[in-house]
Design an enzyme around this catalytic site. Structure first.
Site, PDB file in Angstrom:
ATOM      1  N   SER A  37       0.779  -1.621  -0.228  1.00 37.18           N
ATOM      2  CA  SER A  37       0.104   0.030   0.106  1.00 37.18           C
ATOM      3  C   SER A  37       0.357   1.287   0.418  1.00 37.18           C
ATOM      4  O   SER A  37       0.110   2.847  -0.763  1.00 37.18           O
ATOM      5  CB  SER A  37      -0.804   0.069   0.652  1.00 37.18           C
ATOM      6  OG  SER A  37      -0.170  -0.211   2.103  1.00 37.18           O
ATOM      7  N   ARG A 168      11.853 -10.268   5.167  1.00 39.97           N
ATOM      8  CA  ARG A 168      11.390 -10.066   6.853  1.00 39.97           C
ATOM      9  C   ARG A 168      11.834 -11.512   7.727  1.00 39.97           C
ATOM     10  O   ARG A 168      10.643 -12.476   7.590  1.00 39.97           O
ATOM     11  CB  ARG A 168       9.689  -9.366   6.769  1.00 39.97           C
ATOM     12  CG  ARG A 168       9.720  -8.337   6.454  1.00 39.97           C
ATOM     13  CD  ARG A 168      10.659  -7.101   6.710  1.00 39.97           C
ATOM     14  NE  ARG A 168       9.667  -5.882   6.470  1.00 39.97           N
ATOM     15  CZ  ARG A 168      10.841  -5.387   5.139  1.00 39.97           C
ATOM     16  NH1 ARG A 168      11.163  -6.123   5.085  1.00 39.97           N
ATOM     17  NH2 ARG A 168       9.616  -4.474   4.665  1.00 39.97           N
ATOM     18  N   ASP A 258       9.834   1.676  -0.175  1.00 38.22           N
ATOM     19  CA  ASP A 258       9.011   0.987  -0.873  1.00 38.22           C
ATOM     20  C   ASP A 258       8.501   2.337  -1.836  1.00 38.22           C
ATOM     21  O   ASP A 258       8.088   2.459  -2.792  1.00 38.22           O
ATOM     22  CB  ASP A 258       7.921   1.114  -0.703  1.00 38.22           C
ATOM     23  CG  ASP A 258       7.156   0.243   0.374  1.00 38.22           C
ATOM     24  OD1 ASP A 258       8.119  -1.211   0.273  1.00 38.22           O
ATOM     25  OD2 ASP A 258       7.264   0.021   1.995  1.00 38.22           O
TER      26      ASP A 258
HETATM   27  O1  KDG Z   1       8.753  -1.592   3.791  1.00 34.87           O
HETATM   28  C1  KDG Z   1       8.280  -1.194   4.886  1.00 34.87           C
HETATM   29  C2  KDG Z   1       6.958  -1.769   5.176  1.00 34.87           C
HETATM   30  O2  KDG Z   1       7.872  -3.325   5.942  1.00 34.87           O
HETATM   31  C3  KDG Z   1       6.302  -1.792   6.886  1.00 34.87           C
HETATM   32  O3  KDG Z   1       5.222  -0.536   6.040  1.00 34.87           O
HETATM   33  C4  KDG Z   1       5.486  -2.857   7.442  1.00 34.87           C
HETATM   34  O4  KDG Z   1       4.791  -4.196   5.477  1.00 34.87           O
HETATM   35  C5  KDG Z   1       5.500  -3.780   6.584  1.00 34.87           C
HETATM   36  C6  KDG Z   1       5.857  -5.321   6.487  1.00 34.87           C
HETATM   37  O5  KDG Z   1       4.743  -5.857   6.476  1.00 34.87           O
HETATM   38  O6  KDG Z   1       6.447  -4.874   7.346  1.00 34.87           O
END
Ligand code: KDG
Length: 315
Positions: A37, A168, A258
């Site tokens: 988003s 992540r 982003d």
């Molecule tokens: O890139 C930024 C995102 O990490 C943050 O907006 C939160 O989407 C997100 C995530 O899942 O970490």
């Protein structure tokens, strides 16, 4: 025609009002985040038509996300309100200025129920570009299937795919992430990892070798983002650095990648050569980190034009 379609999870962000460990924070400001988003807002502010799909809980936070995106002219007509699961939450922690830790409360969230049934082939085929990130396949098995369906549909319709690694490791382990994300690199047209993500995914710590490694997997262009140094572009003309833009103060680095993606993809959609698109990505990254919040500081089309006209005078 829609310029870009994308899907993934957006979260309510609780952003601390003071620096320090969360246990000593005195309050929070409510904001919204979510990699896909964030990119959608960035492109929309630059005048593109964007459609974002997700599932949100039938709760106040879910409705907050929808109204925020509507107010940014992002199409949310495909979003499903799922009464059986909550909207995810993320806390930011700021131990010192310009440095952010994140904590997720998103297990079994509504968005993690996204599935291949949510991915409508006509929705993808009606767009000029599909954007995906490595966060979505980390959320659940059904999200992985949704990504697979989207990618297969886009590829068979000849629609370019941009892919931001967004590794992540709070959501999955490196080995599973590497297998899944490298298979997506093979299917993408533009691959946009951050340098540290590139190191983890390729096992290489030399930017030129890393870019070549990913390029050989199939994308048309690789862009490795490296903070204030700028970005390293590798395409059929080989590799080169495109320098970043200085910022007075990094207020909040979250969302820089982003913002970069939005600037880069806007350039691609407008037919710019890769170098120019990367340069525009670097500019949006600089805008994003100068303001608190993932996307709030992103420029409008007019602001960006003004920025470039001043740049040209100063060059
Ligand atoms: O890139 C930024 C995102 O990490 C943050 O907006 C939160 O989407 C997100 C995530 O899942 O970490």
């Amino acid at each position: 025609m829609i310029d870009m379609v994308t899907f993934g999870e957006s979260l309510v962000v609780l952003d601390p009002v003071n620096l320090g460990p969360l246990r000593h924070v005195q309050g929070f400001t409510k904001k919204m985040a979510g990699s896909e988003s964030n990119v959608s807002i960035g492109l929309s502010r630059l005048g593109h038509r964007v459609s974002w799909l997700s599932r949100i809980g039938n709760d106040e936070f879910g409705h907050f996300i929808l109204s925020t995106l509507r107010s940014e002219n992002v199409d949310v007509s495909r979003v499903k309100v799922d009464g059986s699961a909550p909207t995810g939450i993320m806390f930011k922690e700021k131990r010192k200025k310009g440095q952010v830790n994140v904590y997720y409360y998103r297990k079994q969230s509504a968005a993690s129920n996204l599935s291949e049934e949510d991915i409508d082939e006509a929705w993808i085929c009606g767009a000029k570009l599909l954007h995906i990130t490595g966060i979505t396949p980390a959320l659940s098995e059904s999200c992985r299937k949704a990504i697979r369906k989207a990618v297969t549909t886009a590829r068979s319709a000849g629609i370019p795919i941009s892919f931001d690694a967004n590794l992540r490791l709070k959501l999955w382990d490196l080995q599973t992430a590497r297998e899944t994300l490298l298979s997506l690199v093979c299917e993408s047209t533009y691959f946009l990892p951050a340098y540290e993500e590139g190191v983890k995914l390729s096992g290489l710590n030399n930017v030129e070798k890393m870019a070549e490694f990913f390029y050989r997997m199939g994308p048309k262009a690789i862009v490795i983002k490296d903070g204030k140094k700028g970005a390293y572009l590798y395409d059929r003309d080989g590799g080169r650095w495109i320098s970043g833009f200085p910022v007075d103060e990094v207020v909040d680095p979250t969302g820089a990648g982003d913002a970069f993606a939005a600037g880069f993809l806007s350039g691609i959609l407008n037919g710019m050569p890769h170098e120019e698109a990367v340069r525009q990505g670097n500019v949006l990254g600089a805008y994003a980190v100068s303001v608190n919040g993932d996307w709030e500081g992103l420029p409008t089309k007019t602001e960006l034009e003004q920025f470039f006209s001043t740049e040209d005078i100063n060059r």
